[in-house]
Design a protein around this motif. Structure first.
Motif, PDB file in Angstrom:
ATOM      1  N   TRP A  21       0.897  -1.295   0.054  1.00  8.08           N
ATOM      2  CA  TRP A  21      -0.106  -0.103  -0.036  1.00  8.08           C
ATOM      3  C   TRP A  21       1.000   1.277   0.024  1.00  8.08           C
ATOM      4  CZ3 TRP A  21      -3.264   1.864   4.882  1.00  8.08           C
ATOM      5  CH2 TRP A  21      -3.797   2.805   4.490  1.00  8.08           C
ATOM      6  N   SER A  22       1.808   1.260   0.850  1.00  5.55           N
ATOM      7  CA  SER A  22       2.714   2.568   0.852  1.00  5.55           C
ATOM      8  C   SER A  22       3.382   2.812  -0.338  1.00  5.55           C
ATOM      9  CB  SER A  22       3.685   2.305   2.109  1.00  5.55           C
ATOM     10  OG  SER A  22       4.566   1.123   1.980  1.00  5.55           O
ATOM     11  N   CYS A  80       1.265   4.267  -2.872  1.00  8.00           N
ATOM     12  CA  CYS A  80       1.086   5.703  -2.650  1.00  8.00           C
ATOM     13  C   CYS A  80       2.241   6.361  -3.021  1.00  8.00           C
ATOM     14  CB  CYS A  80       0.922   5.807  -0.813  1.00  8.00           C
ATOM     15  SG  CYS A  80      -0.657   5.174  -0.592  1.00  8.00           S
ATOM     16  N   TYR A 108       5.060   6.263   2.603  1.00  9.59           N
ATOM     17  CA  TYR A 108       3.926   6.468   1.783  1.00  9.59           C
ATOM     18  C   TYR A 108       4.236   7.836   0.896  1.00  9.59           C
ATOM     19  CZ  TYR A 108       0.789   3.439   4.714  1.00  9.59           C
ATOM     20  OH  TYR A 108       0.319   2.313   5.136  1.00  9.59           O
TER      21      TYR A 108
END
Length: 330
Positions: A38-39, A42, A268
Motif C-alpha cells: 500500500w505504501s 502511494c 507513503y
C-alpha cells in the motif's frame, strides 16, 4: 474486517494512521506485506496519478492451499490452547475484572539482547523462546509474591506461531495460517524451575507446531464450529470454543512477536514513520515483542521493546529478571 483512520495534526506537519483488522483475514506476515504494498503504491502515485503499472515489493497470492496432505492418521493431539466455555457465560471472559489492566513498556538494550542470545545458545533454544521464558518466570514470580495463595493455581504460557516455513506456505500468501500453542504448570512449579527448564518448556510448546499439528488444530476448530452452529440452530445452550489466554487465570504470559516484520519500511511518499506501536490490549498477561525504528532482527543493533499488559499493582522493577530492562513511558 479492515478499518483505517487517518488523523491530521492541526499543524499539518504530520499524520497519525490507525489500522485495525480481523485476525482471521490475515496474519502479521500478510498484514505487513499489505502495508508495504500500500505504501509503495502511494509513493509511486505521489505526483504521478496517471500511472497504470506499479511495482509491488511483495506481490501477493490468494487462496489458502490444501493442507490435507499434512494429516497423519497415526497421530492425535490435545489442544490445551483452546478452552470450551458455556455459551451463556463466554462473553463474561471479556469483561474487566476487579484489577485495572495497564500497559507498561520494557526496553531491551543491544547489550542485553546479545546476552540473551548467548544464553539461548547455551540452553538450545531460540532468542524469542529465551525472551518468553524470562517474561513468564519474571511475571509469575511477581504475581506469586503479591498473592501467595495462588501457588497451586494455573500459570499459563501461550503464543501464536506462524508455521509458514514449516509447512511450505508461501510468504506471499494473504491469509492467516497461525497456530496457537500453550503450556501450563502451577504457579509454584514455575517459581521453582530454573530459567533453562522454563526455556525448554517454551521451546517444546512451539516446536510441536508441525504440519500434522496444524491440520489437527484446523480440524479441531472446524468440528467445534459445526457443533456450535448445530446448537444455535436447535436453540440449545452448548459450549463455545475460546482461546485459553482469554479465560481468566491467576498468571498468564501470552506473547506475540512482531520483531521480524518490516514495520518501519512503510513510506507513503513523505518518509518512513517516526513511530509505530501495537494497539493496547487490556488482557492480563498480554505481551507484544516490538521493534524500535532502527531495529534489524538479523543484527540486533538497536533496542527492542515489549508492550506488557498487567494489573496496575504489578511493579516490574521488583522482579530480579525484569528489573534489568529499562521501563519506558507510554
Amino acid at each position: 474486517m479492515f478499518l483505517v483512520k487517518a488523523t491530521y495534526l492541526e499543524s499539518n506537519e504530520a499524520m497519525v494512521l490507525g489500522v485495525t483488522y480481523h485476525h482471521s483475514l490475515m496474519d502479521g506476515t500478510a498484514f505487513w506485506m499489505f502495508m508495504a504494498n500500500w505504501s509503495a503504491l502511494c509513493k509511486q502515485l505521489h505526483g504521478q496519478s496517471n500511472l497504470t503499472e506499479f511495482d509491488l515489493p511483495y506481490p501477493p497470492t490468494f487462496g489458502f492451499p490444501d493442507i490435507g496432505h499434512l494429516h497423519d492418521p497415526s497421530k492425535t493431539f490435545e489442544h490445551p490452547e483452546y478452552s470450551l466455555v458455556d455459551a451463556d457465560q463466554c462473553f463474561k471472559e471479556f469483561q474487566p475484572g476487579a484489577e485495572k489492566i495497564v500497559e507498561k513498556i520494557l526496553e531491551i538494550s543491544v547489550e542485553q539482547q546479545q546476552a540473551l542470545r548467548q544464553q539461548a545458545r547455551d540452553f538450545g533454544v531460540s532468542f524469542t523462546e529465551m525472551l518468553c521464558a524470562v517474561l513468564w518466570k519474571g511475571t509469575n514470580g511477581l504475581r506469586l509474591e503479591l498473592n501467595p495463595e495462588i501457588g497451586s493455581k494455573s500459570s499459563l504460557y501461550s503464543c501464536a506461531v506462524n508455521p509458514r516455513a514449516r509447512v511450505g506456505v508461501s510468504s506471499s500468501l494473504c491469509a492467516s495460517p497461525v497456530i496457537n500453542t500453550s503450556c501450563e504448570r502451577t504457579v509454584s512449579e514455575i517459581a521453582a524451575l530454573d530459567l533453562r527448564d522454563i526455556a525448554r518448556l517454551v521451546h517444546e510448546a512451539i516446536d510441536k507446531c508441525s504440519g500434522d499439528y496444524l491440520f489437527s488444530s484446523f480440524d479441531f476448530l472446524h468440528q467445534q464450529r459445526k457443533q456450535e452452529l448445530y446448537d444455535e440452530r436447535n436453540n440449545q445452550i452448548g459450549k463455545k470454543l475460546m482461546l485459553v489466554y482469554v479465560c481468566r487465570k491467576p498468571v498468564k504470559c501470552t506473547v506475540s512477536s512482531s520483531r521480524t516484520f518490516p514495520i518501519y519500511n512503510t513510506d507513503y511518499g513523505f518518509g518512513a514513520p517516526e513511530y509505530v506501536r501495537p494497539p493496547f490490549l487490556p488482557f492480563d498477561g498480554c505481551m507484544r515483542i516490538w521493534p524500535t525504528p532502527l531495529y534489524d532482527a538479523r543484527s540486533s543493533k538497536a533496542p527492542l521493546q515489549i508492550y506488557v499488559s498487567l494489573p496496575e499493582n504489578v511493579d516490574l522493577s521488583q522482579s530480579p529478571l525484569l528489573a534489568q530492562f529499562k521501563c519506558c513511558a507510554n
